[in-house]
Motif scaffolding. Structure first.
Motif, PDB file in Angstrom:
ATOM      1  N   TYR A  31      43.325  35.592  37.310  1.00  0.00           N
ATOM      2  CA  TYR A  31      44.374  36.109  36.231  1.00  0.00           C
ATOM      3  C   TYR A  31      45.706  36.825  36.986  1.00  0.00           C
ATOM      4  O   TYR A  31      46.410  37.246  36.188  1.00  0.00           O
ATOM      5  N   ASP A  32      45.785  36.979  38.412  1.00  0.00           N
ATOM      6  CA  ASP A  32      46.635  37.418  39.054  1.00  0.00           C
ATOM      7  C   ASP A  32      47.792  36.812  39.493  1.00  0.00           C
ATOM      8  O   ASP A  32      47.880  35.578  39.654  1.00  0.00           O
ATOM      9  N   ASN A  33      49.068  37.411  39.632  1.00  0.00           N
ATOM     10  CA  ASN A  33      50.082  36.752  40.193  1.00  0.00           C
ATOM     11  C   ASN A  33      49.909  36.328  41.662  1.00  0.00           C
ATOM     12  O   ASN A  33      48.913  37.042  42.288  1.00  0.00           O
TER      13      ASN A  33
ATOM     14  N   ASN B  32      47.243  33.009  38.359  1.00  0.00           N
ATOM     15  CA  ASN B  32      48.135  32.602  37.371  1.00  0.00           C
ATOM     16  C   ASN B  32      49.383  32.090  37.765  1.00  0.00           C
ATOM     17  O   ASN B  32      50.247  32.370  38.595  1.00  0.00           O
ATOM     18  N   GLY B  33      49.539  30.627  37.652  1.00  0.00           N
ATOM     19  CA  GLY B  33      50.618  29.758  38.149  1.00  0.00           C
ATOM     20  C   GLY B  33      51.922  29.981  37.426  1.00  0.00           C
ATOM     21  O   GLY B  33      52.867  29.401  37.475  1.00  0.00           O
TER      22      GLY B  33
ATOM     23  N   ASP C 285      37.630  30.216  48.978  1.00  0.00           N
ATOM     24  CA  ASP C 285      38.026  31.020  47.798  1.00  0.00           C
ATOM     25  C   ASP C 285      38.411  32.301  48.326  1.00  0.00           C
ATOM     26  O   ASP C 285      38.063  33.436  47.696  1.00  0.00           O
ATOM     27  N   MET C 286      38.890  32.652  49.580  1.00  0.00           N
ATOM     28  CA  MET C 286      39.197  34.022  49.974  1.00  0.00           C
ATOM     29  C   MET C 286      40.597  34.471  49.247  1.00  0.00           C
ATOM     30  O   MET C 286      40.826  35.757  49.200  1.00  0.00           O
ATOM     31  N   HIS C 287      41.149  33.558  48.810  1.00  0.00           N
ATOM     32  CA  HIS C 287      42.364  33.821  47.929  1.00  0.00           C
ATOM     33  C   HIS C 287      42.074  33.292  46.319  1.00  0.00           C
ATOM     34  O   HIS C 287      41.819  32.259  46.191  1.00  0.00           O
ATOM     35  N   GLY C 288      42.015  34.217  45.415  1.00  0.00           N
ATOM     36  CA  GLY C 288      41.822  34.009  44.141  1.00  0.00           C
ATOM     37  C   GLY C 288      40.551  33.942  43.822  1.00  0.00           C
ATOM     38  O   GLY C 288      39.664  34.130  44.275  1.00  0.00           O
TER      39      GLY C 288
END
Length: 603
Positions: free
Chosen positions: A573-575, A498-499, A530-533
């Motif tokens: 969807y996450d910050n 979530n940008g 894609d280990m992050h997000g």
């Protein structure tokens, strides 16, 4: 047999629950206090009220026109609104009150703050605010479910002023825990005792967004619904943990009931008309059966369930319970015995391959990358932004042997190949309208993943499994000690999240609100994408609230709350704070959600 009688009772209860009954009366009151005379404006509460009202007006819920929205209530209007709602709620099958605005705790008692409150000193609280007890009494006349939802734990501007006056009264941060002594009543807080709830950087608060997103899901029993809301909020704001208090009996309550399968039209008949049959949902009967045995210590109960539902929703859980009840002392490792490797000219085990090697065991198998053995510091330092207590204490973990990790999250194409081959219990997850093929598979539970792992291991003769939590963090960090494997901050050019939110010195960016194809961003130093997000990734470990007593050899933790398993990595969807290498959350093993997928390991 006891299980048969239990099952018959479950059938009767399920049929009775969905047989033709008069329409339910459901009522809801939504209050949004935005413009305070003596405090700064809360910009999102009005938006939240509109969002919640829209969700509750979903025709499947049965509220109809009985959803009332009121805003900016002063003391007299607030009390009048509660009095009127109490009359409307009397005899209702469900009464819901949702409040968005300021609240306060004084001497362990909770109060909601009208727009005209001054609160110049602590002694004014009983005279200028609305006691939570009065709010609860407004729904108490309902004969069915009574729900009070408070998004009222925001950072309160009245508190510093009241504390500055002095006195002996205790003025808390957030709201205090509450006892519930009225049957079939649930009180939900946007944040637990002592926490402050975020108002949100977008149009809505994280809590309102999560509740509106989850409440329209069919067949979510109310306890599971608020569990999902909790998980959803934690993913957005790790330092905010919603909580519920309640006195709920054995009845199952739903905002949107389970869908009832359409029955085929009967063939024309010239004989006497058959006796009318009750309409019921077979899934409700299965759920009732499962609920009647899930805490049993008798292995025969779970065997009876599997005989009736060999591919049922809870088949994986039933097999796990049978294994637990059959097992002697727990084995030192949770990994299944590795089958004999087929003859091949290249090394079969990941540890025998050169680190960095990329391979695939079959045409439709996930692509794997060999990760070298090593040692790293697991967890986060106390100074790391967004850090939570469950990320410690930090400790040294040794990965003694090389192992293979999925180059990407498992894709829809790979999952669909399993289904086409007769595996994965025939379950074809919904893609939420975003597309399949090279997008990460979503809407798969931890239990579903076990079926995929079993099929892939059987197909290849190799030992596939989920990563342990330690292996996941080791692979995600790829030799780094910073919050992300590419440094101290993050941008939406490097990961899908979530940008609208930032981390550290990072800038705002794109909010895609869906998954992207795997490999859309750069790999880390181990060659993993894609280990992050993008999607949360299931790991093998049972949930534990911290690392005390955790293994230091990289193995999965097989003790603790094993009905809940750990998720890592964050989603689109996450910050960004949620995407950190050290961040961890848990959810129930049967959860299927639009932002949850997985990645595999192979030894």
């Amino acid at each position: 047999m006891r299980v048969i009688s239990m099952f018959l009772c479950a059938i009767m209860a399920a049929v009775g629950a969905v047989a033709q009954t008069p329409p339910e009366k459901r009522v809801a009151l939504i209050i949004a206090n935005t413009d305070y005379t003596n405090a700064a404006r809360l910009p999102n509460t009005a938006n939240d009220a509109g969002l919640i009202a829209q969700a509750l007006r979903d025709p499947r819920m049965g509220f109809g026109n009985n959803v009332k929205v009121l805003s900016n209530l002063d003391f007299s209007k607030f009390r009048a609104a509660l009095q009127q709602f109490a009359a409307e709620a009397r005899g209702a099958d469900m009464a819901v009150l949702y409040y968005a605005g300021h609240g306060i705790e004084v001497d362990k008692n909770n109060y909601l703050i009208p727009t005209d409150a001054r609160l110049a000193d602590p002694s004014a609280v009983e005279f200028e605010t609305i006691a939570l007890d009065l709010v609860v009494r407004s729904v108490s006349g309902a004969r069915g479910l009574k729900v009070v939802i408070l998004d009222a734990c925001r950072d309160n501007p009245f508190v510093p002023k009241m504390r500055s006056v002095g006195g002996t009264r205790s003025i808390g941060r957030g709201l205090a825990a509450v006892g519930v002594d009225t049957g079939d009543t649930l009180i939900a807080y946007a944040a637990r005792e002592g926490q402050v709830a975020a108002d949100g950087a977008g149009r809505n608060s994280p809590y309102a967004s999560a509740f509106a997103r989850q409440v329209t899901t069919p067949g979510l029993e109310i306890r599971q619904l608020f569990g999902r809301v909790r998980d959803d909020v934690r993913r957005q704001v790790p330092q905010q943990t919603p909580v519920i208090y309640g006195d709920l009996g054995g009845s199952a309550y739903y905002f949107v009931p389970p869908a009832v399968a359409a029955q085929p039209a009967p063939a024309p008949s010239t004989g006497p008309a058959p006796a009318p049959q009750p309409s019921f949902d077979p899934r409700q009967i299965e759920l009732s059966f499962w609920e009647s045995i899930k805490t049993s210590k008798n292995k025969a109960d779970f065997e009876a369930y599997l005989k009736k539902y060999p591919n049922g929703e809870y088949a994986g859980l039933a097999r796990n319970r049978i294994a637990e009840l059959t097992a002697k002392p727990p084995a030192p490792s949770i990994a299944e015995p590795k089958p004999a490797a087929p003859a091949e000219s290249k090394p079969a085990t990941a540890s025998a391959r050169t680190p960095g090697t990329v391979f695939r065991d079959c045409q439709n198998c996930p692509e794997m990358v060999v990760v070298a053995a090593g040692r790293f510091t697991m967890g986060s330092p106390a100074t790391e932004e967004y850090r939570d207590d469950d990320e410690g204490p930090q400790r040294q973990v040794t990965i003694a042997k090389a192992f293979a990790v999925g180059k990407f999250e498992v894709t829809f194409a790979e999952w669909d190949a399993c289904v086409a081959a007769g595996g994965c219990n025939g379950y074809r997850p919904n893609d939420s309208g975003w597309g399949r093929n090279m997008r990460p598979v979503i809407n798969v539970s931890w239990d579903d993943v076990q079926a995929y792992v079993a099929w892939l291991s059987r197909t290849t003769g190799q030992n596939y499994r989920l990563l342990s939590e330690a292996e996941w963090e080791y692979a995600a960090r790829a030799g780094t000690t910073t919050p992300f494997n590419f440094g101290e901050t993050i941008s939406t050019s490097k990961a899908n999240y979530n940008g609208n939110f930032t981390y550290g010195t990072g800038a705002k960016g794109e909010y895609r609100q869906k998954t992207v194809s795997v490999g859309s961003f750069s790999a880390n130093a181990f060659g993993l994408y894609d280990m992050h997000g993008n999607v949360w990734e299931w790991v093998q470990d049972c949930w534990n609230a911290d690392y005390k007593g955790a293994p230091v050899d990289g193995s999965a933790r097989s003790t603790g709350s094993c009905g809940q398993r750990v998720l890592r990595g964050g989603s689109g969807y996450d910050n960004p704070g949620v995407l950190r290498s050290a961040n961890r959350i848990w959810t129930d093993t049967e959860l299927r959600n639009y932002d949850v997928g997985f990645r595999l390991a192979r030894t």
